[in-house]
Write a protein that holds these residues in place. Structure first.
Motif, mmCIF file in Angstrom:
data_model
loop_
_atom_site.group_PDB
_atom_site.id
_atom_site.type_symbol
_atom_site.label_atom_id
_atom_site.label_comp_id
_atom_site.label_asym_id
_atom_site.label_seq_id
_atom_site.Cartn_x
_atom_site.Cartn_y
_atom_site.Cartn_z
ATOM 1 N N ALA A 133 0.828 -1.204 0.000
ATOM 2 C CA ALA A 133 0.000 0.000 0.000
ATOM 3 C C ALA A 133 0.865 1.258 0.000
ATOM 4 O O ALA A 133 1.881 1.326 0.689
ATOM 5 C CB ALA A 133 -0.910 0.005 1.219
ATOM 6 N N TRP A 134 0.438 2.220 -0.790
ATOM 7 C CA TRP A 134 1.053 3.548 -0.840
ATOM 8 C C TRP A 134 -0.039 4.529 -0.458
ATOM 9 O O TRP A 134 -1.099 4.571 -1.075
ATOM 10 C CB TRP A 134 1.572 3.819 -2.245
ATOM 11 N N ASP A 135 0.180 5.323 0.597
ATOM 12 C CA ASP A 135 -0.859 6.249 1.061
ATOM 13 C C ASP A 135 -0.654 7.670 0.549
ATOM 14 O O ASP A 135 -1.339 8.594 0.967
ATOM 15 C CB ASP A 135 -0.957 6.237 2.583
ATOM 16 N N GLY A 136 0.281 7.855 -0.349
ATOM 17 C CA GLY A 136 0.588 9.180 -0.875
ATOM 18 C C GLY A 136 1.839 9.764 -0.255
ATOM 19 O O GLY A 136 2.383 10.740 -0.746
ATOM 20 N N ALA A 137 2.301 9.166 0.834
ATOM 21 C CA ALA A 137 3.504 9.655 1.503
ATOM 22 C C ALA A 137 4.457 8.539 1.911
ATOM 23 O O ALA A 137 5.655 8.744 1.988
ATOM 24 C CB ALA A 137 3.126 10.460 2.741
ATOM 25 N N ALA A 138 3.935 7.351 2.196
ATOM 26 C CA ALA A 138 4.776 6.263 2.689
ATOM 27 C C ALA A 138 4.229 4.916 2.225
ATOM 28 O O ALA A 138 3.040 4.778 1.947
ATOM 29 C CB ALA A 138 4.839 6.292 4.210
ATOM 30 N N TRP A 139 5.129 3.928 2.167
ATOM 31 C CA TRP A 139 4.765 2.572 1.778
ATOM 32 C C TRP A 139 4.497 1.722 3.011
ATOM 33 O O TRP A 139 5.097 1.918 4.063
ATOM 34 C CB TRP A 139 5.893 1.919 0.978
ATOM 35 N N ALA A 140 3.633 0.749 2.852
ATOM 36 C CA ALA A 140 3.382 -0.255 3.885
ATOM 37 C C ALA A 140 3.183 -1.602 3.193
ATOM 38 O O ALA A 140 2.613 -1.677 2.111
ATOM 39 C CB ALA A 140 2.155 0.103 4.701
ATOM 40 N N CYS A 141 3.685 -2.650 3.821
ATOM 41 C CA CYS A 141 3.500 -4.003 3.315
ATOM 42 C C CYS A 141 2.922 -4.826 4.452
ATOM 43 O O CYS A 141 3.556 -4.949 5.508
ATOM 44 C CB CYS A 141 4.818 -4.591 2.832
ATOM 45 N N ASP A 142 1.739 -5.356 4.246
ATOM 46 C CA ASP A 142 1.026 -6.106 5.275
ATOM 47 C C ASP A 142 0.915 -5.294 6.571
ATOM 48 O O ASP A 142 1.047 -5.822 7.673
ATOM 49 C CB ASP A 142 1.686 -7.458 5.542
ATOM 50 N N GLY A 143 0.731 -3.995 6.427
ATOM 51 C CA GLY A 143 0.529 -3.116 7.568
ATOM 52 C C GLY A 143 1.787 -2.561 8.204
ATOM 53 O O GLY A 143 1.714 -1.692 9.061
ATOM 54 N N ALA A 144 2.960 -3.027 7.803
ATOM 55 C CA ALA A 144 4.220 -2.555 8.380
ATOM 56 C C ALA A 144 4.842 -1.497 7.479
ATOM 57 O O ALA A 144 4.930 -1.680 6.267
ATOM 58 C CB ALA A 144 5.190 -3.712 8.561
ATOM 59 N N ALA A 145 5.290 -0.388 8.064
ATOM 60 C CA ALA A 145 5.901 0.697 7.299
ATOM 61 C C ALA A 145 7.285 0.292 6.818
ATOM 62 O O ALA A 145 7.976 -0.497 7.457
ATOM 63 C CB ALA A 145 5.984 1.952 8.152
ATOM 64 N N GLY A 146 7.690 0.847 5.681
ATOM 65 C CA GLY A 146 9.008 0.561 5.149
ATOM 66 C C GLY A 146 9.203 1.212 3.805
ATOM 67 O O GLY A 146 8.505 2.164 3.446
ATOM 68 N N ALA A 147 10.156 0.693 3.065
ATOM 69 C CA ALA A 147 10.482 1.233 1.744
ATOM 70 C C ALA A 147 10.477 0.098 0.729
ATOM 71 O O ALA A 147 10.846 -1.029 1.036
ATOM 72 C CB ALA A 147 11.853 1.885 1.773
ATOM 73 N N VAL A 148 10.061 0.422 -0.477
ATOM 74 C CA VAL A 148 10.043 -0.558 -1.552
ATOM 75 C C VAL A 148 10.838 0.004 -2.724
ATOM 76 O O VAL A 148 10.820 1.207 -2.986
ATOM 77 C CB VAL A 148 8.590 -0.917 -1.971
ATOM 78 N N SER A 149 11.589 -0.858 -3.387
ATOM 79 C CA SER A 149 12.345 -0.431 -4.561
ATOM 80 C C SER A 149 12.180 -1.468 -5.667
ATOM 81 O O SER A 149 12.090 -2.664 -5.411
ATOM 82 C CB SER A 149 13.826 -0.240 -4.223
ATOM 83 N N VAL A 150 12.137 -0.970 -6.889
ATOM 84 C CA VAL A 150 11.997 -1.843 -8.053
ATOM 85 C C VAL A 150 13.383 -2.360 -8.420
ATOM 86 O O VAL A 150 14.307 -1.586 -8.662
ATOM 87 C CB VAL A 150 11.377 -1.079 -9.244
ATOM 88 N N GLN A 151 13.530 -3.678 -8.467
ATOM 89 C CA GLN A 151 14.803 -4.289 -8.816
ATOM 90 C C GLN A 151 14.837 -4.747 -10.272
ATOM 91 O O GLN A 151 15.889 -4.749 -10.894
ATOM 92 C CB GLN A 151 15.087 -5.476 -7.892
ATOM 93 N N LEU A 152 13.671 -5.150 -10.786
ATOM 94 C CA LEU A 152 13.582 -5.610 -12.170
ATOM 95 C C LEU A 152 12.198 -5.257 -12.699
ATOM 96 O O LEU A 152 11.185 -5.569 -12.069
ATOM 97 C CB LEU A 152 13.799 -7.129 -12.233
ATOM 98 N N ASP A 153 12.167 -4.603 -13.837
ATOM 99 C CA ASP A 153 10.912 -4.176 -14.449
ATOM 100 C C ASP A 153 10.767 -4.873 -15.797
ATOM 101 O O ASP A 153 11.497 -4.570 -16.730
ATOM 102 C CB ASP A 153 10.912 -2.657 -14.627
ATOM 103 N N LEU A 154 9.824 -5.817 -15.872
ATOM 104 C CA LEU A 154 9.554 -6.526 -17.123
ATOM 105 C C LEU A 154 8.194 -6.118 -17.697
ATOM 106 O O LEU A 154 7.558 -6.897 -18.395
ATOM 107 C CB LEU A 154 9.605 -8.036 -16.893
ATOM 108 N N GLN A 155 7.764 -4.912 -17.394
ATOM 109 C CA GLN A 155 6.507 -4.314 -17.824
ATOM 110 C C GLN A 155 5.274 -4.977 -17.220
ATOM 111 O O GLN A 155 4.453 -4.315 -16.654
ATOM 112 C CB GLN A 155 6.401 -4.272 -19.356
ATOM 113 N N ARG A 156 5.108 -6.269 -17.347
ATOM 114 C CA ARG A 156 3.945 -6.961 -16.799
ATOM 115 C C ARG A 156 4.286 -7.717 -15.517
ATOM 116 O O ARG A 156 3.436 -8.344 -14.916
ATOM 117 C CB ARG A 156 3.358 -7.940 -17.821
ATOM 118 N N LEU A 157 5.536 -7.658 -15.122
ATOM 119 C CA LEU A 157 6.013 -8.323 -13.914
ATOM 120 C C LEU A 157 7.093 -7.439 -13.285
ATOM 121 O O LEU A 157 8.000 -6.993 -13.974
ATOM 122 C CB LEU A 157 6.589 -9.701 -14.256
ATOM 123 N N LEU A 158 6.959 -7.191 -11.993
ATOM 124 C CA LEU A 158 7.943 -6.385 -11.275
ATOM 125 C C LEU A 158 8.538 -7.191 -10.132
ATOM 126 O O LEU A 158 7.800 -7.817 -9.362
ATOM 127 C CB LEU A 158 7.285 -5.132 -10.680
#
Length: 147
Positions: free
Chosen positions: A70-95
């Motif tokens: 989830a992105w709330d417009g200011a921060a990321w959360a994964c399963d309710g825990a705050a943190g950071a996410v980064s894209v490592q590989l972008d295959l257009q239909r799979l990230l």
């Protein structure tokens, strides 16, 4: 600069990826067994029997865990825990995404699939690539020094 709109997406690896992992695990088990049997003086072809349990193990232990990103417009959360996410590989239909929780904990790898995300796919991509608010800079336009 405006922040990206809020988005909430369930991410899980597609079945094809799980199948690929199972196939590779089966091939690895078969080749390892063939090698070991060959050195033991037994015909290496018997090692092919290890392919089925190896593939089953790859399917069971491979990537299958769902997560809610989830992105709330200011921060990321994964399963309710705050943190950071980064894209490592972008295959257009799979990230391939790397999730790093803000609290102490190990990084987690996530596979986001366009088919599973459905209508939220575009919003997710926008949030991942344009969602970060602009970093603060000093008068010279440089990022501030951190200790």
């Amino acid at each position: 600069m405006r922040s990206a709109s809020a988005v909430r997406v369930a991410v899980s690896p597609p079945t094809g990826v799980r199948g690929g992992v199972a196939l590779l695990a089966g091939l690895a088990a078969a080749s390892g067994a063939a090698w070991a049997l060959g050195h033991a003086g037994v015909a290496g072809a018997w090692g092919l029997l290890a392919a089925v349990p190896g593939a089953a193990l790859g399917w069971a232990l491979g990537p299958h865990r769902r997560a809610e990103l989830a992105w709330d417009g200011a921060a990321w959360a994964c399963d309710g825990a705050a943190g950071a996410v980064s894209v490592q590989l972008d295959l257009q239909r799979l990230l391939l995404l790397r999730w790093q929780p803000r609290a102490a904990g190990a990084a987690r790898w996530l596979l986001a699939d366009a088919t599973a995300a459905g209508a939220q796919w575009h919003a997710l991509r926008v949030a991942l690539f344009a969602g970060r608010p602009e970093a603060p800079t000093d008068a010279a336009g440089q990022p501030p020094l951190t200790p």
